[in-house]
Design a protein around this motif. Structure first.
Motif, PDB file in Angstrom:
ATOM      1  N   SER A   9     -15.491  -2.604  -1.591  1.00  0.00           N
ATOM      2  CA  SER A   9     -15.355  -4.012  -1.984  1.00  0.00           C
ATOM      3  C   SER A   9     -14.067  -4.601  -1.418  1.00  0.00           C
ATOM      4  CB  SER A   9     -15.355  -4.143  -3.510  1.00  0.00           C
ATOM      5  OG  SER A   9     -14.157  -3.626  -4.059  1.00  0.00           O
ATOM      6  N   GLN A  10     -14.090  -5.896  -1.195  1.00  0.00           N
ATOM      7  CA  GLN A  10     -12.905  -6.579  -0.693  1.00  0.00           C
ATOM      8  C   GLN A  10     -11.733  -6.408  -1.661  1.00  0.00           C
ATOM      9  OE1 GLN A  10     -13.451 -10.744   0.384  1.00  0.00           O
ATOM     10  NE2 GLN A  10     -11.302 -11.167  -0.031  1.00  0.00           N
ATOM     11  N   GLU A  11     -12.020  -6.460  -2.955  1.00  0.00           N
ATOM     12  CA  GLU A  11     -10.970  -6.315  -3.965  1.00  0.00           C
ATOM     13  C   GLU A  11     -10.311  -4.931  -3.882  1.00  0.00           C
ATOM     14  OE1 GLU A  11     -10.393  -6.492  -8.848  1.00  0.00           O
ATOM     15  OE2 GLU A  11     -12.355  -6.822  -7.939  1.00  0.00           O
ATOM     16  N   GLU A  12     -11.131  -3.886  -3.738  1.00  0.00           N
ATOM     17  CA  GLU A  12     -10.564  -2.541  -3.649  1.00  0.00           C
ATOM     18  C   GLU A  12      -9.755  -2.376  -2.364  1.00  0.00           C
ATOM     19  OE1 GLU A  12     -11.849   2.195  -3.543  1.00  0.00           O
ATOM     20  OE2 GLU A  12     -13.343   0.678  -4.046  1.00  0.00           O
ATOM     21  N   CYS A  13     -10.249  -2.932  -1.265  1.00  0.00           N
ATOM     22  CA  CYS A  13      -9.506  -2.862  -0.005  1.00  0.00           C
ATOM     23  C   CYS A  13      -8.154  -3.543  -0.150  1.00  0.00           C
ATOM     24  CB  CYS A  13     -10.299  -3.508   1.129  1.00  0.00           C
ATOM     25  SG  CYS A  13     -11.736  -2.556   1.672  1.00  0.00           S
ATOM     26  N   ARG A  14      -8.149  -4.686  -0.805  1.00  0.00           N
ATOM     27  CA  ARG A  14      -6.901  -5.424  -1.010  1.00  0.00           C
ATOM     28  C   ARG A  14      -5.921  -4.604  -1.845  1.00  0.00           C
ATOM     29  NH1 ARG A  14      -5.440 -10.799  -0.589  1.00  0.00           N
ATOM     30  NH2 ARG A  14      -3.725 -11.449  -1.948  1.00  0.00           N
ATOM     31  N   GLU A  15      -6.424  -3.985  -2.902  1.00  0.00           N
ATOM     32  CA  GLU A  15      -5.570  -3.153  -3.750  1.00  0.00           C
ATOM     33  C   GLU A  15      -4.986  -1.973  -2.967  1.00  0.00           C
ATOM     34  OE1 GLU A  15      -8.003  -2.009  -7.021  1.00  0.00           O
ATOM     35  OE2 GLU A  15      -7.947  -3.984  -7.985  1.00  0.00           O
ATOM     36  N   LEU A  16      -5.826  -1.349  -2.154  1.00  0.00           N
ATOM     37  CA  LEU A  16      -5.376  -0.206  -1.370  1.00  0.00           C
ATOM     38  C   LEU A  16      -4.284  -0.615  -0.380  1.00  0.00           C
ATOM     39  CD1 LEU A  16      -8.752   1.626  -0.597  1.00  0.00           C
ATOM     40  CD2 LEU A  16      -6.821   2.566  -1.896  1.00  0.00           C
ATOM     41  N   VAL A  17      -4.506  -1.716   0.311  1.00  0.00           N
ATOM     42  CA  VAL A  17      -3.532  -2.151   1.318  1.00  0.00           C
ATOM     43  C   VAL A  17      -2.209  -2.529   0.675  1.00  0.00           C
ATOM     44  CG1 VAL A  17      -2.991  -3.895   3.062  1.00  0.00           C
ATOM     45  CG2 VAL A  17      -5.287  -2.886   2.974  1.00  0.00           C
ATOM     46  N   LEU A  18      -2.241  -3.332  -0.384  1.00  0.00           N
ATOM     47  CA  LEU A  18      -1.010  -3.833  -0.990  1.00  0.00           C
ATOM     48  C   LEU A  18      -0.176  -2.729  -1.635  1.00  0.00           C
ATOM     49  CD1 LEU A  18      -2.142  -7.250  -2.528  1.00  0.00           C
ATOM     50  CD2 LEU A  18      -0.943  -6.804  -0.373  1.00  0.00           C
ATOM     51  N   LYS A  19      -0.780  -1.607  -1.955  1.00  0.00           N
ATOM     52  CA  LYS A  19      -0.012  -0.470  -2.466  1.00  0.00           C
ATOM     53  C   LYS A  19       0.901   0.132  -1.415  1.00  0.00           C
ATOM     54  CE  LYS A  19      -1.952   2.511  -5.285  1.00  0.00           C
ATOM     55  NZ  LYS A  19      -2.903   3.491  -5.885  1.00  0.00           N
ATOM     56  N   HIS A  20       0.684  -0.275  -0.145  1.00  0.00           N
ATOM     57  CA  HIS A  20       1.464   0.274   0.958  1.00  0.00           C
ATOM     58  C   HIS A  20       2.414  -0.753   1.584  1.00  0.00           C
ATOM     59  CE1 HIS A  20      -2.141   2.813   0.614  1.00  0.00           C
ATOM     60  NE2 HIS A  20      -1.394   3.783   1.085  1.00  0.00           N
ATOM     61  N   VAL A  21       2.587  -1.898   0.928  1.00  0.00           N
ATOM     62  CA  VAL A  21       3.385  -2.979   1.512  1.00  0.00           C
ATOM     63  C   VAL A  21       4.559  -3.314   0.597  1.00  0.00           C
ATOM     64  CG1 VAL A  21       3.387  -5.357   2.345  1.00  0.00           C
ATOM     65  CG2 VAL A  21       1.339  -3.938   2.644  1.00  0.00           C
ATOM     66  N   ILE A  22       5.762  -3.428   1.207  1.00  0.00           N
ATOM     67  CA  ILE A  22       6.979  -3.811   0.493  1.00  0.00           C
ATOM     68  C   ILE A  22       7.487  -5.119   1.107  1.00  0.00           C
ATOM     69  CG2 ILE A  22       9.324  -3.108  -0.149  1.00  0.00           C
ATOM     70  CD1 ILE A  22       8.423  -0.203   0.533  1.00  0.00           C
ATOM     71  N   LYS A  23       7.961  -6.008   0.281  1.00  0.00           N
ATOM     72  CA  LYS A  23       8.542  -7.256   0.776  1.00  0.00           C
ATOM     73  C   LYS A  23       9.841  -6.963   1.520  1.00  0.00           C
ATOM     74  CE  LYS A  23      10.067 -11.863  -0.635  1.00  0.00           C
ATOM     75  NZ  LYS A  23      10.203 -12.834  -1.755  1.00  0.00           N
ATOM     76  N   GLY A  24      10.013  -7.573   2.690  1.00  0.00           N
ATOM     77  CA  GLY A  24      11.237  -7.411   3.460  1.00  0.00           C
ATOM     78  C   GLY A  24      11.160  -6.241   4.435  1.00  0.00           C
ATOM     79  N   LYS A  25      12.148  -6.192   5.313  1.00  0.00           N
ATOM     80  CA  LYS A  25      12.225  -5.149   6.331  1.00  0.00           C
ATOM     81  C   LYS A  25      13.242  -4.108   5.893  1.00  0.00           C
ATOM     82  CE  LYS A  25      13.101  -4.478  11.284  1.00  0.00           C
ATOM     83  NZ  LYS A  25      13.364  -5.165  12.585  1.00  0.00           N
ATOM     84  N   HIS A  26      12.788  -2.881   5.679  1.00  0.00           N
ATOM     85  CA  HIS A  26      13.647  -1.815   5.156  1.00  0.00           C
ATOM     86  C   HIS A  26      13.615  -0.627   6.114  1.00  0.00           C
ATOM     87  CE1 HIS A  26      13.915  -4.086   1.410  1.00  0.00           C
ATOM     88  NE2 HIS A  26      12.601  -4.238   1.483  1.00  0.00           N
ATOM     89  N   LEU A  27      14.656  -0.522   6.925  1.00  0.00           N
ATOM     90  CA  LEU A  27      14.744   0.534   7.926  1.00  0.00           C
ATOM     91  C   LEU A  27      15.288   1.819   7.322  1.00  0.00           C
ATOM     92  CD1 LEU A  27      16.240  -1.556  10.871  1.00  0.00           C
ATOM     93  CD2 LEU A  27      13.880  -0.754  10.654  1.00  0.00           C
ATOM     94  N   LYS A  28      15.030   2.907   8.006  1.00  0.00           N
ATOM     95  CA  LYS A  28      15.503   4.219   7.573  1.00  0.00           C
ATOM     96  C   LYS A  28      17.010   4.240   7.383  1.00  0.00           C
ATOM     97  CE  LYS A  28      15.630   9.018   9.251  1.00  0.00           C
ATOM     98  NZ  LYS A  28      15.216   9.917  10.367  1.00  0.00           N
ATOM     99  N   GLU A  29      17.754   3.557   8.256  1.00  0.00           N
ATOM    100  CA  GLU A  29      19.211   3.589   8.194  1.00  0.00           C
ATOM    101  C   GLU A  29      19.757   2.987   6.904  1.00  0.00           C
ATOM    102  OE1 GLU A  29      20.719   1.371  11.468  1.00  0.00           O
ATOM    103  OE2 GLU A  29      20.061  -0.578  10.698  1.00  0.00           O
ATOM    104  N   LYS A  30      18.970   2.132   6.247  1.00  0.00           N
ATOM    105  CA  LYS A  30      19.411   1.491   5.014  1.00  0.00           C
ATOM    106  C   LYS A  30      19.036   2.281   3.762  1.00  0.00           C
ATOM    107  CE  LYS A  30      21.095  -2.133   7.126  1.00  0.00           C
ATOM    108  NZ  LYS A  30      22.555  -2.387   7.187  1.00  0.00           N
ATOM    109  N   ILE A  31      18.296   3.355   3.931  1.00  0.00           N
ATOM    110  CA  ILE A  31      17.854   4.172   2.793  1.00  0.00           C
ATOM    111  C   ILE A  31      18.966   5.134   2.377  1.00  0.00           C
ATOM    112  CG2 ILE A  31      16.145   5.852   2.003  1.00  0.00           C
ATOM    113  CD1 ILE A  31      15.036   3.015   2.484  1.00  0.00           C
ATOM    114  N   ALA A  32      19.167   5.294   1.080  1.00  0.00           N
ATOM    115  CA  ALA A  32      20.244   6.141   0.566  1.00  0.00           C
ATOM    116  C   ALA A  32      19.939   7.630   0.767  1.00  0.00           C
ATOM    117  CB  ALA A  32      20.462   5.855  -0.918  1.00  0.00           C
TER     118      ALA A  32
END
Length: 211
Positions: A104-127
């Motif tokens: 279903s479109q709803e399930e696809c949307r849920e699956l995709v958004l579980k993998h998305v974070i707002k903003g650009k977060h590079l490895k160098e900025k990770i603690a």
């Protein structure tokens, strides 16, 4: 058709058996050595059918193409923890589906958004993780936490490694822990950088949705 998808799945499983022992994080060889791509995340994914064909289909089925093209005003840059096509193919097989259009479109949307974070977060900025404690230890005090657009919370960190017998001078490796799945998320390639964010590619043995 079910026979066909089963055959494809088994062929990839055989390939996976011979390649899954190497857990090093390194750049996938897609013909471009640079991590920088002068295109949107969506355009980048479309250039590599081997790794991302089904990922693209999942995003399109979820009606989230604009998000990955940088056309959502409030989300001009995103971080995508990208599940590869193999993970999606295995999800189809495990659930008795022949193609993404059956989800279903709803399930696809849920699956995709579980993998998305707002903003650009590079490895160098990770603690860096405090090496005295596991990442889930209550005494652990060094990590970076995010809440994905799907509402799931993850903890991301880096570890140092030894090189030539000298501690902490080797490659820096990034890891992801999912609070929802209560397990580490296998990461393959961090810091792929299209113009509207960053892609951290997940490993082939990642189970879709377990984040």
């Amino acid at each position: 058709m079910k026979t066909s998808i089963y055959y494809i799945f088994m062929c990839i499983c055989i390939l996976f058996v011979f390649t899954s022992c190497d857990t090093k994080q390194e750049w996938w060889d897609s013909g471009v050595s640079s991590p920088y791509h002068d295109c949107s995340i969506m355009e980048y994914l479309r250039t590599d059918n081997y790794n991302w064909e089904l990922t693209v289909e999942l995003i399109e089925r979820a009606k989230l193409t604009d998000l990955f093209e940088g056309q959502v005003d409030t989300l001009k840059e995103i971080t995508f923890l990208a599940p590869p096509s193999y993970s999606i193919l295995r999800h189809l097989y495990d659930n008795g589906f022949e193609n993404i259009s059956e989800i279903s479109q709803e399930e696809c949307r849920e699956l995709v958004l579980k993998h998305v974070i707002k903003g650009k977060h590079l490895k160098e900025k990770i603690a860096f993780r405090n090496p005295d404690y596991l990442i889930t230890d209550t005494k652990q005090n060094s990590y970076t936490e995010f809440t994905c657009l799907g509402g799931n919370k993850i903890r991301v960190w880096k570890d140092k490694s030894a090189w030539g017998g000298v501690p902490d001078v080797g490659p820096e490796t990034m890891f992801i822990y999912s609070f929802d799945a209560q397990q580490n998320v296998p990461l393959a390639t961090p810091d792929i950088q299209p113009i509207n964010g960053v892609v951290h590619a997940l490993n082939y043995n990642y189970v879709l949705g377990r984040i």
